[in-house]
Scaffold this active site. Structure first.
Site, mmCIF file in Angstrom:
data_model
loop_
_atom_site.group_PDB
_atom_site.id
_atom_site.type_symbol
_atom_site.label_atom_id
_atom_site.label_comp_id
_atom_site.label_asym_id
_atom_site.label_seq_id
_atom_site.Cartn_x
_atom_site.Cartn_y
_atom_site.Cartn_z
ATOM 1 N N ASP A 7 -58.903 -58.990 6.851
ATOM 2 C CA ASP A 7 -58.464 -59.441 5.620
ATOM 3 C C ASP A 7 -59.623 -59.907 4.971
ATOM 4 O OD1 ASP A 7 -56.593 -60.578 3.751
ATOM 5 O OD2 ASP A 7 -56.957 -62.425 4.634
ATOM 6 N N ASP A 9 -60.021 -62.635 1.906
ATOM 7 C CA ASP A 9 -60.149 -64.303 1.513
ATOM 8 C C ASP A 9 -59.650 -65.052 2.835
ATOM 9 O OD1 ASP A 9 -60.789 -63.429 -0.923
ATOM 10 O OD2 ASP A 9 -58.812 -63.324 -1.644
ATOM 11 N N ASN A 51 -54.752 -58.503 -0.092
ATOM 12 C CA ASN A 51 -53.840 -58.589 -1.223
ATOM 13 C C ASN A 51 -54.783 -59.203 -2.530
ATOM 14 O OD1 ASN A 51 -51.619 -57.691 0.093
ATOM 15 N ND2 ASN A 51 -50.692 -59.627 0.447
ATOM 16 N N GLN A 52 -54.773 -58.622 -3.359
ATOM 17 C CA GLN A 52 -55.409 -59.111 -4.693
ATOM 18 C C GLN A 52 -54.542 -59.418 -5.812
ATOM 19 O OE1 GLN A 52 -58.514 -60.489 -4.668
ATOM 20 N NE2 GLN A 52 -58.534 -60.168 -2.382
ATOM 21 N N SER A 53 -53.441 -60.086 -5.687
ATOM 22 C CA SER A 53 -52.626 -60.211 -6.713
ATOM 23 C C SER A 53 -53.087 -61.041 -7.902
ATOM 24 C CB SER A 53 -51.361 -61.087 -6.357
ATOM 25 O OG SER A 53 -51.823 -62.599 -5.961
ATOM 26 N N ARG A 57 -51.764 -60.956 -11.803
ATOM 27 C CA ARG A 57 -51.236 -61.942 -12.539
ATOM 28 C C ARG A 57 -52.217 -62.111 -13.795
ATOM 29 N NH1 ARG A 57 -48.798 -65.793 -8.402
ATOM 30 N NH2 ARG A 57 -48.945 -64.544 -6.332
ATOM 31 N N ASP A 127 -55.926 -64.404 8.330
ATOM 32 C CA ASP A 127 -55.805 -66.119 8.394
ATOM 33 C C ASP A 127 -54.291 -66.271 7.982
ATOM 34 O OD1 ASP A 127 -56.090 -65.340 5.903
ATOM 35 O OD2 ASP A 127 -56.642 -67.229 5.184
#
Length: 180
Positions: A7, A9, A51-53, A57, A127
């Site tokens: 992952d 972040d 994931n890079q929402s 957004r 994480d």
């Protein structure tokens, strides 16, 4: 092929509740870049599934995400490391996509990229619970780091069976290299 899936972040860099939105906010965790370099030098191929929402957004765009990943690669290069492949989900949590973790779409992209039939035994480091769940159906070995949201994830419980827990990415890589 020795493949390691990470992952981003909270594993490679500091996470933020308000999202990492720029290269300036993308700050590596202590020892994470050295861990990637050590894995690479030991013959591992390192891929990222993230994931890079923030894109969905409207908090940042694809060019900004690429600039963050360019920074990561630039910092790894003098250490002798590199991320071979980065897969990402740009969608928000309400999108009906198959790539947002805990779904396995990003892991399937990694499988297809490398021409693999499955990911049996491939270490997948995250994480959060969704990081660990994403590769589960494809056979990955889950590793939880205590960095980022790791402590909160551990406290909530419900980890996949066989999850290995380490303080950080550096400890994971040291363990993997020791077990070889």
């Amino acid at each position: 092929m020795k493949l390691l899936i990470l992952d981003r972040d909270g594993v490679l860099n500091h996470d933020r509740d308000d999202f990492v939105k720029s290269p300036e906010e993308w700050i590596p965790l202590p020892g994470s870049l050295e861990a990637v370099a050590a894995a690479c030098q030991a013959g591992w191929t390192v891929a990222v599934a993230t994931n890079q929402s923030g894109i969905g957004r409207g908090l940042f765009d694809l060019a900004t995400l690429q600039a963050m990943h360019d920074k990561l690669q630039r910092l790894l290069q003098p250490l002798g490391g590199r991320i071979d492949l980065i897969t990402f989900c740009p969608h928000g949590p309400d999108a009906a996509c198959d790539c947002r973790k805990p779904k396995d779409g990003l892991f399937r992209q990694i499988m297809q990229h490398y021409g693999l039939a499955d990911l049996n035994g491939v270490p997948a480091v995250g994480d959060s619970l969704r990081d660990l769940q994403a590769g589960q159906a494809l056979g990955t070995r889950p590793w939880l780091v205590r960095t980022g949201k790791g402590e909160r994830t551990l406290a909530k419980g419900g980890l996949p069976e066989g999850t290995r827990i380490e303080p950080d990415l550096q400890a994971v890589v040291q363990r993997l290299l020791m077990e070889e």
